[in-house]
Structures are given as C-alpha cells and as structure tokens.
Design a protein around this motif. Sequence first.
Motif, PDB file in Angstrom:
ATOM      1  N   UNK A   1       0.800  -1.232   0.000  1.00  0.00           N
ATOM      2  CA  UNK A   1       0.000   0.000   0.000  1.00  0.00           C
ATOM      3  C   UNK A   1       0.834   1.285   0.000  1.00  0.00           C
ATOM      4  N   UNK A   2       1.973   1.297   0.709  1.00  0.00           N
ATOM      5  CA  UNK A   2       2.744   2.534   0.790  1.00  0.00           C
ATOM      6  C   UNK A   2       3.441   2.880  -0.523  1.00  0.00           C
TER       7      UNK A   2
ATOM      8  N   UNK B   1       4.438   4.991  -7.005  1.00  0.00           N
ATOM      9  CA  UNK B   1       4.345   4.275  -8.278  1.00  0.00           C
ATOM     10  C   UNK B   1       3.503   5.044  -9.278  1.00  0.00           C
ATOM     11  N   UNK B   2       2.365   5.565  -8.835  1.00  0.00           N
ATOM     12  CA  UNK B   2       1.503   6.334  -9.729  1.00  0.00           C
ATOM     13  C   UNK B   2       2.224   7.599 -10.198  1.00  0.00           C
ATOM     14  N   UNK B   3       2.939   8.252  -9.301  1.00  0.00           N
ATOM     15  CA  UNK B   3       3.702   9.449  -9.693  1.00  0.00           C
ATOM     16  C   UNK B   3       4.739   9.108 -10.749  1.00  0.00           C
TER      17      UNK B   3
ATOM     18  N   UNK C   1      -3.878  -5.563  -1.265  1.00  0.00           N
ATOM     19  CA  UNK C   1      -4.795  -4.749  -0.468  1.00  0.00           C
ATOM     20  C   UNK C   1      -4.787  -3.277  -0.893  1.00  0.00           C
ATOM     21  N   UNK C   2      -5.979  -2.707  -0.986  1.00  0.00           N
ATOM     22  CA  UNK C   2      -6.124  -1.290  -1.289  1.00  0.00           C
ATOM     23  C   UNK C   2      -6.481  -0.557  -0.005  1.00  0.00           C
ATOM     24  N   UNK C   3      -5.504  -0.506   0.906  1.00  0.00           N
ATOM     25  CA  UNK C   3      -5.725   0.128   2.198  1.00  0.00           C
ATOM     26  C   UNK C   3      -6.174  -0.867   3.246  1.00  0.00           C
TER      27      UNK C   3
END
Length: 481
Positions: free
Chosen positions: A118-119, A124-126, A145-147
């Motif tokens: 998650x962290x 990664x998106x940036x 997991x998404x959070x």
Amino acid sequence: MATSSSALLLFGATGDLSKRMLLPSLYALHEDGLIAANLRIVGTARSELSDDEFRAMAREALLEHLPEDRRHEENLASFIDHLVYQPLDASTIEGFDALAEKVGDISGGLSIFLSTAPFLFEPTIKGLKASGLAGENVRIGLEKPLGNDLASSRVINDAVASAFEEDRIFRIDHYLGKETVQNLLALRFANAMFEPLWNANGIDHVQITVSETVGLEGRHGFYDDTGALRDMVQNHMLQLLAITAMEPPADFDATAVRDEKVKVLRSLRPLEAAEMVRGQYGEGAVKGESVGSYEADLGESSDTETFVALKAHVDNWRWQGVPFYLRTGKRMAERRSEIVIQFKQVPHNIFAERGGELSANRLVIRLQPEEYVRLMVMAKKPSMDRDGVILREVPLDLSLTQAFAKARRRIAYERLLLDLIDGDPTLFVRRDEVEAQWKWIDAIRAMWTKQGMEPRSYGSGSWGPSAAIALTERDGRSWHE
C-alpha cells in the motif's frame, strides 16, 4: 468501445502471485490464441534480472505450476518470447524513464497490473505519470490490499485517480473471475424458475462460507496486521453477498451490474455486538495431522482474529427479514467456498398424516474446491407405502465439470487478465463499491473496540468457536456442514 492493449506491464513480476497465477494464466491465454501474437509482456520488480534471467525464472515457474498436459515445448518457447524485464525500485521516481523505454511504443494501448505494498501506490503512480505511462490509452489493474480502512483506501484511490480516470481503473477481486460466481448471475437471471422466489417471500436465509484448512503460510506480518475480517470479508465475501442479493440489472454491462451491487452494499444494516463473532485458532488436528495455535505459528501473542462469523441484513424490500450469515476462518475442518440459499418450507405438508417429513429446499453454489450448483429437493422413496410415505431429500446436480466436460476449466486470473487487456470492467470493482464495503467493515471494527471484543479460541480442524454455532441456532437455524 475499448480496444485490446498491445502491451502489458506486470509489477511484482518475480513474486509468488506472478509465478503461481499470472504467468500461467497469460500462458493459457497465449496457448489458446486469446491474446495477440505480438502482445509485449514487460515484467518489473526490484530484483536485478536480465531479460534472459527473467525468462528462465518464468519458464521454471510455468513448469512447476502448469498441468503436465499443458507443457508443450513449442508453446512455452513462443510464450517466453513475449517476455522482457526491467528492474525498478518503485519507491523513487528514478528508474521509471528506463521502464518506459523498455515498454516502448504504447500507441496501441497499455494495460498495467499493479500488485504492490500500500505505501508504494502513491510513488508508483507518480512515476508512471511522470514517465508517460499513464496516458489516455493506458488502463491499470489494482491488486489488493487497497488500504486497511476507509481512510487509507481513499488515499490510495485518490492517488490513482490523480493519473487515471475511473473508467481506466480496474480493481481486482479474483473471486469475481471464478466461473461459478458468474454462473450465479446466469442461474438467477437466465432461468424463470428462480427469480420469483429470490426474495423474502421465498427464502428463509442465506449462508456464505469461505473456510481454509491452512494457517499463516508465510504471510505472518501481513496477516497479523490484517486479520480475517479485512482479508476475506471486506472484499470477497461482500462481493459474493452483493451478487447474491442484487436486483436484476438492465443489461450485463459494467455500469448496470456495478450500480446494482453498490445499492446492496449501501443497504447493509450496521451490526449489533450480538451479531458478530471473532475467533482465533488454537491447537488441534487438520486432516489427521497435529497443528499448533495461531500464536505458536506467529511466534508471539496476538489478538488478531483468524475467524469471523456475522449475521448481516440487507435493508430493502426484497430482503427485509432475511438474515445473511457469513463465516470465514483459517485452520477449519474443510476447505470450502460456497453460497447456500435456504428456501422457506412449503406452507402445508399434505404427507404429514402418512408420516412424510419435509425438509425445505436448499440451493448450494460451490465455488471451491470443486465447482457445482446443487438443488436439494424432496422426493418419494419407491415403496408400496403401507407403512407410510417415505420422503427423502435428493440432489439435483448441475456439475459444471461434467456438463461442460469439453470446455477448458480456467482459473480466475485468466479471465481477469484478459478483461484487463481487452478493457472490459464488468468483473472489476468500482470505487463506490470499495468505499461502501469499507464503511461497513470499519463500523464492525469500531464495535469490537467499543465492546472490548477479544477473539474466542477454537480448535484447529473445527468449524470455529461455539459462539458461531449459537449465532445461527438461537434463530432456529444451523450452518450447512
């Protein structure tokens, strides 16, 4: 209409999920000609591997996890030729330009499978955005997991939404790729006999069970931070509940199906303390072998639950007064994932004076380990009836394995990866679904804290704490075992 991507980027390409599920699934799609012959598959992870080393690792994984009759040398060789690899430390933006260079031309579309801690979602998106790997012809699949609660889920979803519109975000719940789950939709909405009874007038209650015989299996840190409620109920089981309880969608498309599912999730009544049970496995025996407790497996004391049983209600007209009993756990008596629809008893037993005893009809939808749909009906035992009418409960089996014996049985990730590449979001989870699920789960966890609800011990190899049995029996019902 979405078009198929010409490239696929796999994050976590050297991990266990990739070796066991993703690479074998992609190989199966390649073998059957379901993906383009020129599809480029780019693997990335922290490991410093060359293209040849990654291909060797992939080949070894395929030989280990593919059935023997699928290991055709020519097909293996042609699939391996699709693979290239680029090392990446996703925690820093450096390296994403090299990844983009390795991916190459994405004018034909790019699909990304993102499986990460998650962290690492935000950096990664940036990195993807900065390197040009998040353009309008790029879609991204997100593995859980998404959070771990609504707030952290929103942080991840906001990060992804900063680079990808919602219609390009494919949140993965692999249960939705299972053939039997999709057959539940066909069973309900393609057969006239079920839908008129699929409501509070015809159904007494619903049970959803996802039980495992295994313990931690190397997931010590993740599982102890997560627990059964967030690991299984928040995603898989609530999705099964939503599909079971949803209203008929207007069409079998992504918007219509997911609109109906989210209505169910928003209709879930907050639970009372008496409607929930937490458990943690102790010592016992599974399949004849002695096993230790959760704390022994973990190596330290813990209050993490390995078992959850809940009595849920969907507050709408269709389901008013119908309980949905959910249970999931580790180190249980049997590995099983199933949905049980318990119909109501007939209003009058015409055989009563002749000794005929009735059981209410029951529909069992088994997802694993075997896949089938079984309707339990009453039938008369052949006899002359001088001593009364003998009625027996007999199964009407719809065995998917036998009915479609010539059709290849596919694992869930085959369908989900193909739908990601093709751009079909129907079997993926929308953001409003995820947030409705987390809202309900967070309320349960808040109740645990408020009530000081500690996990009850249960013996490994059992069906959970005795309180879970009481959850149904005080309503005059029992678990399907």
